[in-house]
Design a protein around this motif. Structure first.
Motif, PDB file in Angstrom:
ATOM      1  N   PHE A  70       0.839  -1.216   0.000  1.00 49.51           N
ATOM      2  CA  PHE A  70       0.000   0.000   0.000  1.00 49.51           C
ATOM      3  C   PHE A  70       0.870   1.260   0.000  1.00 49.51           C
ATOM      4  O   PHE A  70       0.542   2.247   0.655  1.00 49.51           O
ATOM      5  CB  PHE A  70      -0.919   0.008   1.231  1.00 49.51           C
ATOM      6  N   ARG A 119      -9.165   2.513   0.917  1.00 49.11           N
ATOM      7  CA  ARG A 119      -8.315   1.910  -0.113  1.00 49.11           C
ATOM      8  C   ARG A 119      -9.220   1.384  -1.220  1.00 49.11           C
ATOM      9  O   ARG A 119     -10.442   1.541  -1.148  1.00 49.11           O
ATOM     10  CB  ARG A 119      -7.461   0.797   0.485  1.00 49.11           C
ATOM     11  N   ASN A 153      -3.681  -6.070  -4.540  1.00 46.05           N
ATOM     12  CA  ASN A 153      -4.066  -6.756  -3.308  1.00 46.05           C
ATOM     13  C   ASN A 153      -5.530  -7.156  -3.393  1.00 46.05           C
ATOM     14  O   ASN A 153      -6.391  -6.309  -3.650  1.00 46.05           O
ATOM     15  CB  ASN A 153      -3.865  -5.829  -2.097  1.00 46.05           C
ATOM     16  N   GLU A 154      -5.785  -8.416  -3.250  1.00 47.19           N
ATOM     17  CA  GLU A 154      -7.160  -8.921  -3.137  1.00 47.19           C
ATOM     18  C   GLU A 154      -8.124  -8.276  -4.133  1.00 47.19           C
ATOM     19  O   GLU A 154      -9.032  -7.526  -3.750  1.00 47.19           O
ATOM     20  CB  GLU A 154      -7.677  -8.710  -1.714  1.00 47.19           C
ATOM     21  N   ASN A 188      -2.822 -12.076  -4.369  1.00 46.97           N
ATOM     22  CA  ASN A 188      -3.438 -12.811  -3.264  1.00 46.97           C
ATOM     23  C   ASN A 188      -4.951 -12.897  -3.447  1.00 46.97           C
ATOM     24  O   ASN A 188      -5.629 -11.884  -3.533  1.00 46.97           O
ATOM     25  CB  ASN A 188      -3.063 -12.184  -1.915  1.00 46.97           C
ATOM     26  N   ASP A 234      -5.477 -15.438   0.984  1.00 50.34           N
ATOM     27  CA  ASP A 234      -5.556 -14.849   2.314  1.00 50.34           C
ATOM     28  C   ASP A 234      -6.692 -15.580   3.016  1.00 50.34           C
ATOM     29  O   ASP A 234      -7.715 -15.875   2.389  1.00 50.34           O
ATOM     30  CB  ASP A 234      -5.907 -13.359   2.225  1.00 50.34           C
ATOM     31  N   TYR A 247      -9.052 -15.481   6.593  1.00 51.29           N
ATOM     32  CA  TYR A 247      -9.476 -14.959   7.890  1.00 51.29           C
ATOM     33  C   TYR A 247     -10.761 -15.678   8.283  1.00 51.29           C
ATOM     34  O   TYR A 247     -11.825 -15.353   7.757  1.00 51.29           O
ATOM     35  CB  TYR A 247      -9.708 -13.443   7.792  1.00 51.29           C
ATOM     36  N   GLU A 305      -1.725 -14.536   3.605  1.00 55.13           N
ATOM     37  CA  GLU A 305      -2.114 -13.724   4.769  1.00 55.13           C
ATOM     38  C   GLU A 305      -3.009 -14.534   5.692  1.00 55.13           C
ATOM     39  O   GLU A 305      -3.905 -15.252   5.231  1.00 55.13           O
ATOM     40  CB  GLU A 305      -2.960 -12.511   4.344  1.00 55.13           C
ATOM     41  N   PHE A 309      -0.847 -11.129   7.786  1.00 52.75           N
ATOM     42  CA  PHE A 309      -1.019  -9.685   7.728  1.00 52.75           C
ATOM     43  C   PHE A 309      -1.077  -9.216   9.168  1.00 52.75           C
ATOM     44  O   PHE A 309      -1.961  -9.648   9.905  1.00 52.75           O
ATOM     45  CB  PHE A 309      -2.296  -9.260   7.001  1.00 52.75           C
ATOM     46  N   GLU A 348      -6.650   0.169  10.105  1.00 49.69           N
ATOM     47  CA  GLU A 348      -6.598  -1.174  10.690  1.00 49.69           C
ATOM     48  C   GLU A 348      -5.690  -1.225  11.917  1.00 49.69           C
ATOM     49  O   GLU A 348      -4.990  -2.209  12.146  1.00 49.69           O
ATOM     50  CB  GLU A 348      -6.191  -2.182   9.623  1.00 49.69           C
ATOM     51  N   HIS A 350      -5.936  -4.295  14.054  1.00 47.83           N
ATOM     52  CA  HIS A 350      -5.665  -5.623  13.516  1.00 47.83           C
ATOM     53  C   HIS A 350      -4.339  -6.111  14.083  1.00 47.83           C
ATOM     54  O   HIS A 350      -3.378  -5.348  14.147  1.00 47.83           O
ATOM     55  CB  HIS A 350      -5.606  -5.565  11.989  1.00 47.83           C
TER      56      HIS A 350
HETATM   57  C1  GAL Z   1      -6.801  -8.608   4.105  1.00 45.97           C
HETATM   58  C2  GAL Z   1      -6.048  -7.522   3.357  1.00 45.97           C
HETATM   59  C3  GAL Z   1      -5.037  -6.863   4.271  1.00 45.97           C
HETATM   60  C4  GAL Z   1      -5.684  -6.491   5.562  1.00 45.97           C
HETATM   61  C5  GAL Z   1      -6.295  -7.692   6.192  1.00 45.97           C
HETATM   62  C6  GAL Z   1      -6.941  -7.387   7.506  1.00 45.97           C
HETATM   63  O1  GAL Z   1      -7.947  -9.018   3.475  1.00 45.97           O
HETATM   64  O2  GAL Z   1      -5.379  -8.023   2.233  1.00 45.97           O
HETATM   65  O3  GAL Z   1      -4.507  -5.740   3.616  1.00 45.97           O
HETATM   66  O4  GAL Z   1      -6.651  -5.526   5.326  1.00 45.97           O
HETATM   67  O5  GAL Z   1      -7.269  -8.207   5.335  1.00 45.97           O
HETATM   68  O6  GAL Z   1      -7.785  -8.413   7.929  1.00 45.97           O
END
Ligand code: GAL
Length: 677
Positions: free
Chosen positions: A46, A112, A150-151, A247, A271, A273, A304, A342, A352, A355
């Protein structure tokens, strides 16, 4: 598959954003990276505003110093193109490149991903900054891989998009007559007489046309792919020996068909989560299996994951001690050649700031960093799993790349287009959710200790003894033929409701549901009856009762045997679950949403073996060359467990004969086979 240049074994690291920190922190960063065994970082993802503070003026000095520092400390760079976060000047100079939401609102800079991939000025600026980066760093010794953007996932409804959408539609449908037919525009007087009359599906008065919406999502996926390709072309030209990837992110909002994208990346990277901690382990297995599917069974990379916390609904949840390690090992067991996060250092401000990071706000003197450091010491011990070449005849297909293959002989079909289509407004039940159906199928296998692959509809499926087909609403003729041929040759298929209903244009297949699969399943359905509450189901063989929810339908057997019937309600005594012999194989049909126990019973009848491990204990096998095999045993519970296993513990060197004891949230990796020493 191409592996990051100059890296052997497994990748370990995360997003590194040094531009957020004063330079003295960078020195602490690399010292801590060494301590934690970090060997790869995603850099600059970024950092566009720092790299190009005003149009065409590049400031690379800081990045030169970061790359040199990383190189001196043995850390390689997955160098990102910064295009997911255009700087403030960009939107001011090119207001037409800011995205427009479906309701016509033009978004402004402030977050973003504020761009339109179809705006020429955006693509030009992206290609320019990508070229400048690649020219600058093409020979830098730290450069291991390119991380484009990114994503990908941000859509737009502006006039640039409208023009590109029309061109895409022309290529797809050829003529307006064909498009009008595919979209059934005769309904509500939507017939298009000129291509220019077609717009993106913007906010409208009532229900949109589902075929229009579906084609738009397909278009967006390819428009974003075009944006990725434009950067990849520059990177290939300047650095042909450096792999290029991006990603992948997964979610209902992401209009990307990753099956198509997987062909365009040198290494599939995802990635992940999890949505909640309770289901985190099974969701991790799900995501990892999906990534391996996209990678065609070859190794892939977890790019990530969260180090410390997971966002779930109204509040964040801290990962519990041992979970960072367990989740990382799940990914490695299921084919990832590494575990990345990440981000490296938790931010002190910005969107974030809460995070987690591998280095949390508390700094290295923290539980999270200690677990990160221990994991970094552990992973190199497992390098042999990633390096051993695959066995020549592994089910996922042999390849010449390094990396043993995950052993799986059951598959679940995955089709994002069905996800997009099934959740259209105005459908029979808003409770029919594609992801829930696929998750349930995968969960039953995961809980039963069966490792599953994900397969793409239309693929040849010879290696699998069982294939689960949850909610495959859209089915092309070719996919229907492939599934039928699979069963004819002896395969076992378990199809669940709302499958086979529509063609690839989202038009219903007439003559009775489940249109494309009537002959294969030996049933005909003339009516759907979505449910407001549970309805009892009774199994024919032993009279056991279960319940169906969400959905039911009037099933008429046409050659199929009835395994369970509705026991009450409007469908009393009519079939709920059937089994049909088709060629040398069998095809099961489940016409309602069964609870896990009842669904598991059907899967066992279809040939799924009984669970081999206690609930919450995950076993995954990987097969390499010359009969070598590894068993990953991961205990997600807080109790000690024993499983039956033999081999040499890769981490301790101990010999295991018969019984493997796993501590609470403990794990082991055993090596077996002819070269087992
Ligand atoms: C991902 C993203 C990262 C960050 C992360 C936080 O999806 O690529 O840049 O935002 O989530 O959970």
């Amino acid at each position: 598959m191409r592996w990051p240049k100059g890296l052997d074994g497994l990748c370990y690291g995360g997003d590194y954003n040094p531009e957020q920190w004063p330079e003295e922190v960078w020195h602490e960063d690399v010292a801590l990276m060494r301590e934690a065994g970090v060997n790869l970082v995603t850099l600059g993802v970024f950092s566009w505003a720092r790299l190009e503070p005003s149009p065409g003026r590049h400031t690379f000095g800081w990045l030169d110093r970061v790359l040199d520092l990383l190189h001196e400390n043995g850390v390689r760079a997955d160098l990102a193109t910064p295009t997911a976060s255009p700087p403030p000047w960009f939107g001011l100079a090119h207001p037409d490149a800011l995205p427009v939401s479906a309701d016509g609102t033009r978004l402004t800079h402030g977050s973003r991903d504020t761009y339109c991939v179809c705006a020429p000025s955006y693509t030009e600026a992206c290609v320019r900054v990508t070229r400048a980066l690649a020219e600058r760093y093409r020979d830098h010794p730290a450069l291991a891989m390119w991380h484009v953007h990114n994503e990908y996932g941000t859509g737009c409804h502006c006039d640039h998009v409208a023009r590109a959408f029309r061109a895409w539609l022309r290529a797809r449908h050829g003529t307006l007559e064909a498009l009008n037919d595919a979209w059934t525009t005769a309904f509500w007087s939507q017939n298009y007489a000129d291509w220019d009359e077609i717009a993106p599906p913007r906010a409208t008065q009532y229900l949109p046309n589902p075929s229009h919406v579906l084609d738009f999502r397909r278009f967006l996926s390819q428009a974003m792919l075009g944006h990725y390709r434009a950067q990849k072309a520059v990177l290939r030209e300047l650095t042909p020996d450096v792999p290029v990837t991006t990603n992948f992110v997964f979610g209902g909002w992401v209009p990307v068909n990753h099956w198509e994208w997987a062909d365009e990346v040198d290494l599939v990277a995802i990635d992940h989560y999890p949505e909640g901690l309770e289901e985190a382990a099974e969701q991790t297995a799900f995501a990892a299996d999906l990534a391996r599917g996209w990678a065609g069974g070859r190794p892939w990379l977890l790019m990530e994951q969260a180090a410390g916390v997971v966002y779930t609904g109204p509040r964040m949840r801290a990962k519990r001690p041992g979970e960072i390690t367990l989740h990382s090992l799940q990914h490695v067991a299921r084919g990832s050649r590494g575990a990345m996060f990440f981000q490296w250092r938790a931010s002190r401000g910005g969107a974030e700031l809460w995070h987690g990071g591998m280095v949390p706000h508390a700094g290295p003197d923290s539980r999270v960093f200690r677990e990160i450091r221990d994991l970094g010491r552990l992973l190199p011990e497992l390098a042999e799993v990633g390096e051993d070449p695959p066995a020549p005849a592994s089910p996922a297909g042999a390849g010449s790349e390094a990396g043993s293959r995950v052993v799986a002989d059951v598959a679940v079909l995955w089709d994002p287009e069905c996800w997009w289509a099934v959740e259209s407004p105005g459908f029979p039940s808003s409770e029919v959710r594609y992801l829930d159906a696929v998750r349930q199928a995968h969960r039953m296998l995961w809980r039963g200790g069966v490792t599953a692959d994900f397969a793409r509809p239309g693929d040849d499926l010879p290696a699998y003894r069982m294939v689960l087909v949850p909610g495959l609403y859209l089915v092309s003729d070719a996919t229907a033929r492939a599934l039928s041929a699979y069963v004819e040759r002896g395969g076992t298929l378990v199809v669940s409701f709302f499958s086979g209903i529509a063609d690839e244009h989202a038009r219903v297949r007439l003559g009775g549901y489940p249109g494309a699969f009537r002959d294969l399943l030996g049933v005909r359905v003339d009516e759907f009856l979505p449910l407001a509450g549970p309805v009892p189901i009774r199994f024919e063989d032993d009279g056991a009762e279960a319940s169906g929810t969400v959905w039911s339908e009037r099933v008429e057997p046409r050659g199929a045997e009835v395994l369970a019937r509705y026991a009450g309600g409007d469908l009393d005594r009519l079939p709920a679950v059937t089994e049909h012999t088709h060629g040398a194989g069998r095809a099961f049909y489940v016409s309602t949403h069964l609870d896990d126990d009842a669904y598991g019973r059907i899967l066992r009848r279809a040939g799924l073996p009984a669970a081999v491990a206690p609930p919450g204990v995950e076993l995954v096998r990987r097969r390499g060359a010359a009969g070598r095999e590894w068993l990953f045993a991961l205990n997600h519970t807080t109790e000690e467990h024993e499983v039956t296993a033999n081999g040499t513990d890769v981490l301790t060197g101990a010999s295991v004969e018969g019984t493997l004891r796993l501590r609470p949230r403990g794990f082991a990796v055993l090596r077996a086979g002819s070269q087992g020493g």
